[in-house]
Design a protein around this motif. Structure first.
Motif, PDB file in Angstrom:
ATOM      1  N   LYS A  40       0.830  -1.196   0.000  1.00  0.00           N
ATOM      2  CA  LYS A  40       0.000   0.000   0.000  1.00  0.00           C
ATOM      3  C   LYS A  40       0.871   1.254   0.000  1.00  0.00           C
ATOM      4  CE  LYS A  40      -1.849  -1.707   3.739  1.00  0.00           C
ATOM      5  NZ  LYS A  40      -2.668  -1.996   4.950  1.00  0.00           N
ATOM      6  N   GLU A  41       0.298   2.346  -0.439  1.00  0.00           N
ATOM      7  CA  GLU A  41       1.009   3.622  -0.346  1.00  0.00           C
ATOM      8  C   GLU A  41       0.924   4.129   1.083  1.00  0.00           C
ATOM      9  OE1 GLU A  41       0.836   8.199  -2.100  1.00  0.00           O
ATOM     10  OE2 GLU A  41       0.099   6.547  -3.350  1.00  0.00           O
ATOM     11  N   ALA A  42       2.058   4.523   1.635  1.00  0.00           N
ATOM     12  CA  ALA A  42       2.113   5.040   3.003  1.00  0.00           C
ATOM     13  C   ALA A  42       1.619   6.482   3.029  1.00  0.00           C
ATOM     14  CB  ALA A  42       3.540   4.963   3.519  1.00  0.00           C
ATOM     15  N   PRO A  43       1.196   6.975   4.180  1.00  0.00           N
ATOM     16  CA  PRO A  43       0.856   8.398   4.283  1.00  0.00           C
ATOM     17  C   PRO A  43       2.096   9.256   4.004  1.00  0.00           C
ATOM     18  CG  PRO A  43       0.128   7.170   6.233  1.00  0.00           C
ATOM     19  CD  PRO A  43       1.013   6.259   5.450  1.00  0.00           C
ATOM     20  N   GLN A  44       1.849  10.486   3.602  1.00  0.00           N
ATOM     21  CA  GLN A  44       2.945  11.437   3.403  1.00  0.00           C
ATOM     22  C   GLN A  44       3.246  12.118   4.738  1.00  0.00           C
ATOM     23  OE1 GLN A  44       4.796  12.401   0.564  1.00  0.00           O
ATOM     24  NE2 GLN A  44       5.939  13.667   2.004  1.00  0.00           N
ATOM     25  N   PHE A  45       4.520  12.201   5.088  1.00  0.00           N
ATOM     26  CA  PHE A  45       4.922  12.838   6.341  1.00  0.00           C
ATOM     27  C   PHE A  45       5.732  14.097   6.029  1.00  0.00           C
ATOM     28  CE2 PHE A  45       4.496   8.287   7.213  1.00  0.00           C
ATOM     29  CZ  PHE A  45       3.568   8.320   8.248  1.00  0.00           C
ATOM     30  N   TYR A  46       5.483  15.149   6.818  1.00  0.00           N
ATOM     31  CA  TYR A  46       6.080  16.453   6.533  1.00  0.00           C
ATOM     32  C   TYR A  46       6.938  16.923   7.709  1.00  0.00           C
ATOM     33  CZ  TYR A  46       2.639  16.488   2.787  1.00  0.00           C
ATOM     34  OH  TYR A  46       1.903  16.162   1.690  1.00  0.00           O
ATOM     35  N   ILE A  83      10.905   1.269   7.206  1.00  0.00           N
ATOM     36  CA  ILE A  83      10.937   2.602   6.595  1.00  0.00           C
ATOM     37  C   ILE A  83       9.766   3.448   7.099  1.00  0.00           C
ATOM     38  CG2 ILE A  83      10.776   3.885   4.420  1.00  0.00           C
ATOM     39  CD1 ILE A  83      11.973   1.302   3.071  1.00  0.00           C
ATOM     40  N   LEU A  84       8.569   2.848   7.080  1.00  0.00           N
ATOM     41  CA  LEU A  84       7.382   3.571   7.530  1.00  0.00           C
ATOM     42  C   LEU A  84       7.541   4.027   8.980  1.00  0.00           C
ATOM     43  CD1 LEU A  84       4.478   4.580   7.313  1.00  0.00           C
ATOM     44  CD2 LEU A  84       3.684   2.246   7.783  1.00  0.00           C
ATOM     45  N   VAL A 176      11.207  -2.032  14.054  1.00  0.00           N
ATOM     46  CA  VAL A 176      10.461  -0.780  13.881  1.00  0.00           C
ATOM     47  C   VAL A 176      10.896   0.206  14.951  1.00  0.00           C
ATOM     48  CG1 VAL A 176       8.420  -1.799  12.771  1.00  0.00           C
ATOM     49  CG2 VAL A 176       8.471  -1.571  15.266  1.00  0.00           C
ATOM     50  N   LEU A 177      10.931   1.484  14.569  1.00  0.00           N
ATOM     51  CA  LEU A 177      11.215   2.551  15.521  1.00  0.00           C
ATOM     52  C   LEU A 177       9.918   3.125  16.053  1.00  0.00           C
ATOM     53  CD1 LEU A 177      13.899   2.517  13.657  1.00  0.00           C
ATOM     54  CD2 LEU A 177      14.267   4.791  14.651  1.00  0.00           C
TER      55      LEU A 177
END
Length: 351
Positions: A40-46, A83-84, A176-177
Protein backbone atom coordinates in the motif's frame (compact mmCIF):
# COMPACT_ATOMS: atom_id res chain seq x y z
CA UNK A 1 -30.05 -8.08 -19.22
CA UNK A 2 -27.04 -6.30 -17.63
CA UNK A 3 -25.48 -7.75 -14.46
CA UNK A 4 -26.06 -5.90 -11.18
CA UNK A 5 -23.17 -3.58 -10.29
CA UNK A 6 -22.25 -5.51 -7.11
CA UNK A 7 -22.13 -8.78 -9.04
CA UNK A 8 -19.89 -7.19 -11.68
CA UNK A 9 -17.57 -5.81 -9.00
CA UNK A 10 -17.21 -9.27 -7.43
CA UNK A 11 -16.60 -10.72 -10.90
CA UNK A 12 -13.70 -8.31 -11.46
CA UNK A 13 -12.30 -9.05 -8.00
CA UNK A 14 -12.40 -12.81 -8.63
CA UNK A 15 -10.73 -12.30 -12.00
CA UNK A 16 -7.95 -10.27 -10.38
CA UNK A 17 -7.42 -12.93 -7.73
CA UNK A 18 -7.32 -15.61 -10.44
CA UNK A 19 -4.66 -13.65 -12.34
CA UNK A 20 -2.57 -13.19 -9.19
CA UNK A 21 -2.76 -16.91 -8.34
CA UNK A 22 -2.01 -17.90 -11.96
CA UNK A 23 1.00 -15.56 -12.10
CA UNK A 24 2.37 -16.95 -8.84
CA UNK A 25 1.85 -20.59 -9.81
CA UNK A 26 3.39 -20.13 -13.25
CA UNK A 27 6.47 -18.30 -11.95
CA UNK A 28 9.79 -19.88 -12.88
CA UNK A 29 11.62 -21.75 -10.14
CA UNK A 30 14.19 -18.96 -9.82
CA UNK A 31 11.53 -16.32 -9.13
CA UNK A 32 10.42 -15.50 -5.61
CA UNK A 33 6.91 -14.91 -4.39
CA UNK A 34 8.01 -11.45 -3.21
CA UNK A 35 7.90 -10.37 -6.87
CA UNK A 36 4.13 -10.53 -6.52
CA UNK A 37 3.78 -8.79 -3.18
CA UNK A 38 1.87 -5.52 -3.54
CA UNK A 39 2.35 -2.84 -0.91
CA UNK A 40 0.00 0.00 0.00
CA UNK A 41 1.01 3.62 -0.35
CA UNK A 42 2.11 5.04 3.00
CA UNK A 43 0.86 8.40 4.28
CA UNK A 44 2.95 11.44 3.40
CA UNK A 45 4.92 12.84 6.34
CA UNK A 46 6.08 16.45 6.53
CA UNK A 47 8.80 18.35 8.40
CA UNK A 48 7.94 20.33 11.50
CA UNK A 49 8.56 24.12 11.19
CA UNK A 50 11.86 23.92 13.12
CA UNK A 51 13.52 21.55 10.62
CA UNK A 52 16.37 22.89 8.49
CA UNK A 53 15.58 23.30 4.80
CA UNK A 54 17.59 20.93 2.61
CA UNK A 55 18.03 20.62 -1.13
CA UNK A 56 15.63 17.83 -2.04
CA UNK A 57 18.15 16.33 -4.47
CA UNK A 58 21.07 16.47 -2.05
CA UNK A 59 21.97 12.91 -0.98
CA UNK A 60 25.13 13.88 0.95
CA UNK A 61 23.88 16.71 3.17
CA UNK A 62 25.49 16.70 6.62
CA UNK A 63 22.25 18.11 8.03
CA UNK A 64 20.28 15.08 6.84
CA UNK A 65 19.87 11.85 8.78
CA UNK A 66 21.35 9.06 6.67
CA UNK A 67 19.95 5.54 7.06
CA UNK A 68 21.50 2.44 5.46
CA UNK A 69 19.56 -0.81 5.08
CA UNK A 70 19.97 -3.96 3.03
CA UNK A 71 17.12 -5.01 0.74
CA UNK A 72 16.21 -8.51 -0.33
CA UNK A 73 13.13 -10.41 -1.41
CA UNK A 74 12.74 -12.48 1.76
CA UNK A 75 12.78 -9.43 4.07
CA UNK A 76 11.22 -6.77 1.84
CA UNK A 77 8.00 -6.75 3.86
CA UNK A 78 10.03 -6.08 7.00
CA UNK A 79 12.05 -3.36 5.27
CA UNK A 80 8.89 -1.53 4.17
CA UNK A 81 7.56 -1.58 7.74
CA UNK A 82 10.89 -0.31 9.08
CA UNK A 83 10.94 2.60 6.59
CA UNK A 84 7.38 3.57 7.53
CA UNK A 85 8.20 3.51 11.25
CA UNK A 86 11.27 5.73 10.75
CA UNK A 87 9.26 8.33 8.83
CA UNK A 88 6.21 8.23 11.10
CA UNK A 89 8.16 9.02 14.27
CA UNK A 90 10.57 11.57 12.81
CA UNK A 91 10.28 15.30 13.49
CA UNK A 92 11.99 15.98 10.14
CA UNK A 93 10.98 13.05 7.89
CA UNK A 94 11.73 14.97 4.70
CA UNK A 95 15.34 15.35 5.87
CA UNK A 96 15.99 11.61 6.00
CA UNK A 97 18.00 10.01 3.21
CA UNK A 98 17.84 6.27 2.73
CA UNK A 99 20.70 4.25 1.27
CA UNK A 100 19.55 0.76 0.22
CA UNK A 101 21.93 -2.12 -0.48
CA UNK A 102 20.56 -5.08 -2.43
CA UNK A 103 22.51 -7.96 -3.91
CA UNK A 104 23.91 -7.16 -7.35
CA UNK A 105 21.81 -10.05 -8.72
CA UNK A 106 18.51 -8.69 -7.33
CA UNK A 107 15.87 -7.06 -9.52
CA UNK A 108 16.81 -3.44 -8.78
CA UNK A 109 14.08 -2.03 -11.02
CA UNK A 110 11.43 -3.96 -9.08
CA UNK A 111 12.85 -2.83 -5.73
CA UNK A 112 13.01 0.81 -6.81
CA UNK A 113 9.46 0.68 -8.15
CA UNK A 114 8.12 -0.98 -5.00
CA UNK A 115 9.68 1.62 -2.70
CA UNK A 116 8.66 4.55 -4.91
CA UNK A 117 5.03 3.40 -5.08
CA UNK A 118 4.67 3.15 -1.31
CA UNK A 119 6.83 6.20 -0.55
CA UNK A 120 6.51 8.59 -3.55
CA UNK A 121 8.47 11.41 -1.86
CA UNK A 122 11.22 9.28 -0.30
CA UNK A 123 14.78 10.38 -1.03
CA UNK A 124 16.81 7.23 -1.60
CA UNK A 125 19.57 5.62 -3.60
CA UNK A 126 20.27 1.96 -4.39
CA UNK A 127 23.83 0.62 -4.22
CA UNK A 128 24.22 -2.92 -5.63
CA UNK A 129 26.41 -5.19 -3.54
CA UNK A 130 28.54 -7.81 -5.29
CA UNK A 131 28.53 -10.63 -2.76
CA UNK A 132 30.92 -12.84 -4.75
CA UNK A 133 33.88 -11.37 -2.82
CA UNK A 134 32.49 -12.44 0.54
CA UNK A 135 30.78 -15.71 -0.45
CA UNK A 136 34.02 -17.67 -0.23
CA UNK A 137 34.68 -16.31 3.27
CA UNK A 138 31.34 -17.28 4.83
CA UNK A 139 31.45 -20.18 7.27
CA UNK A 140 28.28 -22.14 8.02
CA UNK A 141 26.64 -21.04 11.27
CA UNK A 142 23.90 -22.27 13.58
CA UNK A 143 21.08 -20.91 11.36
CA UNK A 144 21.13 -20.88 7.55
CA UNK A 145 19.54 -17.39 7.34
CA UNK A 146 22.64 -16.03 9.07
CA UNK A 147 24.80 -17.27 6.20
CA UNK A 148 23.15 -15.06 3.56
CA UNK A 149 25.90 -13.00 1.87
CA UNK A 150 23.78 -9.85 2.22
CA UNK A 151 24.22 -10.12 6.02
CA UNK A 152 27.86 -9.25 5.39
CA UNK A 153 27.13 -6.06 3.41
CA UNK A 154 27.52 -4.04 6.63
CA UNK A 155 31.23 -4.96 6.49
CA UNK A 156 31.54 -2.98 3.24
CA UNK A 157 29.33 0.06 3.95
CA UNK A 158 32.24 2.49 3.80
CA UNK A 159 33.12 1.20 0.32
CA UNK A 160 29.55 0.97 -1.00
CA UNK A 161 28.26 4.37 0.11
CA UNK A 162 29.44 7.68 -1.40
CA UNK A 163 32.70 9.11 0.02
CA UNK A 164 30.81 12.32 0.85
CA UNK A 165 28.85 10.50 3.58
CA UNK A 166 30.48 10.82 6.98
CA UNK A 167 27.89 9.27 9.32
CA UNK A 168 25.15 6.70 8.82
CA UNK A 169 22.65 4.81 10.95
CA UNK A 170 22.64 1.14 9.95
CA UNK A 171 19.34 -0.70 10.55
CA UNK A 172 18.28 -4.31 10.08
CA UNK A 173 15.02 -5.07 8.26
CA UNK A 174 13.25 -6.85 11.14
CA UNK A 175 12.65 -3.83 13.37
CA UNK A 176 10.46 -0.78 13.88
CA UNK A 177 11.22 2.55 15.52
CA UNK A 178 8.80 4.23 17.90
CA UNK A 179 10.97 7.31 18.49
CA UNK A 180 12.73 10.00 16.44
CA UNK A 181 15.72 8.52 14.61
CA UNK A 182 17.48 11.91 14.77
CA UNK A 183 18.14 11.23 18.47
CA UNK A 184 19.91 7.97 17.61
CA UNK A 185 21.81 9.55 14.71
CA UNK A 186 23.15 12.29 17.03
CA UNK A 187 24.83 9.76 19.37
CA UNK A 188 28.25 11.17 20.42
CA UNK A 189 31.11 8.99 19.18
CA UNK A 190 33.80 10.70 21.24
CA UNK A 191 37.31 11.28 19.94
CA UNK A 192 38.10 7.78 18.69
CA UNK A 193 35.07 5.47 18.40
CA UNK A 194 34.16 4.27 14.92
CA UNK A 195 30.69 3.07 15.83
CA UNK A 196 28.05 3.27 18.54
CA UNK A 197 25.59 0.57 19.59
CA UNK A 198 23.83 -0.62 22.76
CA UNK A 199 26.17 -2.91 24.73
CA UNK A 200 25.09 -5.90 26.84
CA UNK A 201 27.83 -6.62 29.35
CA UNK A 202 25.72 -9.18 31.25
CA UNK A 203 25.75 -11.52 28.23
CA UNK A 204 28.21 -14.42 28.34
CA UNK A 205 30.78 -12.94 25.98
CA UNK A 206 33.02 -16.02 25.94
CA UNK A 207 30.20 -18.11 24.43
CA UNK A 208 30.46 -16.24 21.12
CA UNK A 209 33.82 -17.89 20.43
CA UNK A 210 34.91 -21.52 20.36
CA UNK A 211 37.22 -23.35 22.80
CA UNK A 212 39.76 -23.33 19.95
CA UNK A 213 39.82 -19.53 20.13
CA UNK A 214 40.14 -19.28 23.91
CA UNK A 215 42.75 -22.05 24.18
CA UNK A 216 45.03 -20.42 21.61
CA UNK A 217 47.71 -18.42 23.49
CA UNK A 218 47.77 -15.64 20.89
CA UNK A 219 44.06 -15.37 20.01
CA UNK A 220 42.97 -15.41 23.64
CA UNK A 221 44.85 -12.12 24.14
CA UNK A 222 42.69 -10.35 21.50
CA UNK A 223 40.53 -8.59 24.08
CA UNK A 224 43.30 -7.78 26.56
CA UNK A 225 42.92 -4.21 27.81
CA UNK A 226 39.42 -3.95 26.31
CA UNK A 227 36.21 -4.09 28.36
CA UNK A 228 34.67 -6.26 25.66
CA UNK A 229 30.89 -6.68 25.76
CA UNK A 230 28.37 -8.18 23.35
CA UNK A 231 26.58 -5.74 21.06
CA UNK A 232 23.99 -6.39 18.35
CA UNK A 233 25.03 -5.25 14.86
CA UNK A 234 21.43 -4.70 13.69
CA UNK A 235 21.41 -1.11 15.02
CA UNK A 236 24.62 0.90 14.70
CA UNK A 237 25.70 4.50 14.27
CA UNK A 238 28.85 4.47 12.12
CA UNK A 239 31.44 7.15 11.41
CA UNK A 240 32.31 6.23 7.83
CA UNK A 241 35.31 8.55 7.64
CA UNK A 242 36.95 6.95 10.68
CA UNK A 243 36.08 3.52 9.27
CA UNK A 244 37.82 4.33 5.99
CA UNK A 245 40.83 5.87 7.73
CA UNK A 246 41.27 2.76 9.89
CA UNK A 247 40.55 0.35 7.01
CA UNK A 248 38.20 -1.63 9.23
CA UNK A 249 36.77 -3.63 6.34
CA UNK A 250 40.18 -5.26 5.90
CA UNK A 251 40.40 -5.98 9.65
CA UNK A 252 37.02 -7.77 9.58
CA UNK A 253 37.95 -9.75 6.46
CA UNK A 254 41.20 -10.91 8.09
CA UNK A 255 39.23 -12.50 10.93
CA UNK A 256 36.86 -14.15 8.43
CA UNK A 257 39.87 -15.58 6.59
CA UNK A 258 41.23 -16.99 9.85
CA UNK A 259 37.80 -18.51 10.58
CA UNK A 260 38.06 -20.47 7.32
CA UNK A 261 41.37 -21.96 8.47
CA UNK A 262 40.42 -22.67 12.11
CA UNK A 263 36.89 -22.44 13.48
CA UNK A 264 36.97 -19.70 16.11
CA UNK A 265 33.25 -18.77 16.24
CA UNK A 266 29.79 -20.15 15.35
CA UNK A 267 27.46 -17.20 14.80
CA UNK A 268 27.62 -15.76 11.28
CA UNK A 269 28.55 -12.11 10.69
CA UNK A 270 28.49 -10.92 14.32
CA UNK A 271 31.75 -12.33 15.80
CA UNK A 272 34.13 -10.52 13.38
CA UNK A 273 32.53 -7.24 14.50
CA UNK A 274 33.04 -8.21 18.14
CA UNK A 275 36.67 -9.15 17.46
CA UNK A 276 37.40 -5.78 15.85
CA UNK A 277 35.21 -3.40 17.86
CA UNK A 278 34.06 -4.89 21.20
CA UNK A 279 35.27 -2.72 24.06
CA UNK A 280 35.98 0.22 21.77
CA UNK A 281 32.47 1.39 20.82
CA UNK A 282 30.48 4.38 22.03
CA UNK A 283 27.51 3.47 24.22
CA UNK A 284 23.87 3.80 23.17
CA UNK A 285 20.93 3.50 25.57
CA UNK A 286 19.34 0.03 25.51
CA UNK A 287 16.02 1.61 24.52
CA UNK A 288 17.42 1.84 20.97
CA UNK A 289 17.63 -1.91 20.49
CA UNK A 290 15.02 -3.98 22.30
CA UNK A 291 16.39 -7.03 20.47
CA UNK A 292 15.67 -10.74 20.58
CA UNK A 293 11.92 -10.43 19.95
CA UNK A 294 12.25 -13.15 17.28
CA UNK A 295 13.29 -15.62 19.96
CA UNK A 296 16.43 -17.75 19.83
CA UNK A 297 18.16 -19.05 16.70
CA UNK A 298 16.69 -22.55 17.04
CA UNK A 299 12.98 -22.37 17.85
CA UNK A 300 12.09 -18.67 17.71
CA UNK A 301 9.92 -18.75 20.82
CA UNK A 302 8.06 -15.68 22.08
CA UNK A 303 10.01 -13.19 24.16
CA UNK A 304 9.08 -10.33 26.45
CA UNK A 305 10.52 -6.81 26.35
CA UNK A 306 13.58 -6.02 28.41
CA UNK A 307 12.82 -3.73 31.38
CA UNK A 308 12.93 0.00 30.68
CA UNK A 309 11.77 2.46 27.99
CA UNK A 310 11.52 1.50 24.31
CA UNK A 311 12.56 3.48 21.23
CA UNK A 312 13.19 0.58 18.83
CA UNK A 313 11.74 -2.96 18.69
CA UNK A 314 13.95 -5.57 17.01
CA UNK A 315 12.77 -9.05 16.03
CA UNK A 316 16.26 -10.55 15.87
CA UNK A 317 16.24 -14.32 16.17
CA UNK A 318 14.48 -16.99 14.16
CA UNK A 319 10.85 -15.82 14.43
CA UNK A 320 9.75 -12.90 12.22
CA UNK A 321 6.48 -11.09 13.01
CA UNK A 322 5.09 -11.19 9.46
CA UNK A 323 5.64 -14.96 9.23
CA UNK A 324 3.97 -15.61 12.58
CA UNK A 325 1.07 -13.26 11.79
CA UNK A 326 0.48 -14.95 8.42
CA UNK A 327 0.51 -18.35 10.13
CA UNK A 328 -2.05 -17.04 12.65
CA UNK A 329 0.40 -17.89 15.45
CA UNK A 330 1.64 -14.45 16.52
CA UNK A 331 3.54 -13.69 19.68
CA UNK A 332 1.96 -10.94 21.84
CA UNK A 333 4.57 -8.34 20.82
CA UNK A 334 4.00 -8.99 17.10
CA UNK A 335 0.90 -6.80 17.51
CA UNK A 336 3.30 -3.85 17.87
CA UNK A 337 4.78 -4.59 14.41
CA UNK A 338 1.45 -5.14 12.61
CA UNK A 339 0.40 -1.43 12.33
CA UNK A 340 3.48 -0.76 10.16
CA UNK A 341 2.78 -3.64 7.76
CA UNK A 342 2.13 -2.16 4.30
CA UNK A 343 1.40 -5.45 2.53
CA UNK A 344 -1.72 -5.21 0.37
CA UNK A 345 -3.63 -8.42 1.05
CA UNK A 346 -6.11 -9.84 -1.51
CA UNK A 347 -8.91 -9.28 1.01
CA UNK A 348 -8.13 -5.55 1.07
CA UNK A 349 -8.43 -5.17 -2.70
CA UNK A 350 -12.20 -4.63 -2.60
CA UNK A 351 -11.82 -1.66 -0.25
Amino acid sequence: MPEPHGHLHRHHLLLLLFLLITATNSAPASATTTNYQIFKEAPQFYNSPACPSLDTNEMCSHQAVHVAMTLDAAYLRGSMAAILSVLQHSSCPQNIRFHFIPSSTANHHHLRLTISRSFPSLKFQIYPYDSSKVSGLISTSIRSALDCPLNYARNYLANLLPPCLSRVVYLDSDLVLVDDIAKLAATPLGDRSVLAAPEYCNANFTSYFTPTFWSNPTLSLTFTGRKACYFNTGVMVIDLQRWRQGDYTTKIIEWMELQKRMRIYELGSLPPFLLVFAGNIAPVDHRWNQHGLGGDNYRGLCRNLHPGPVSLLHWSGKGKPWVRLDANRPCPLDALWAPYDLLQTPFALES
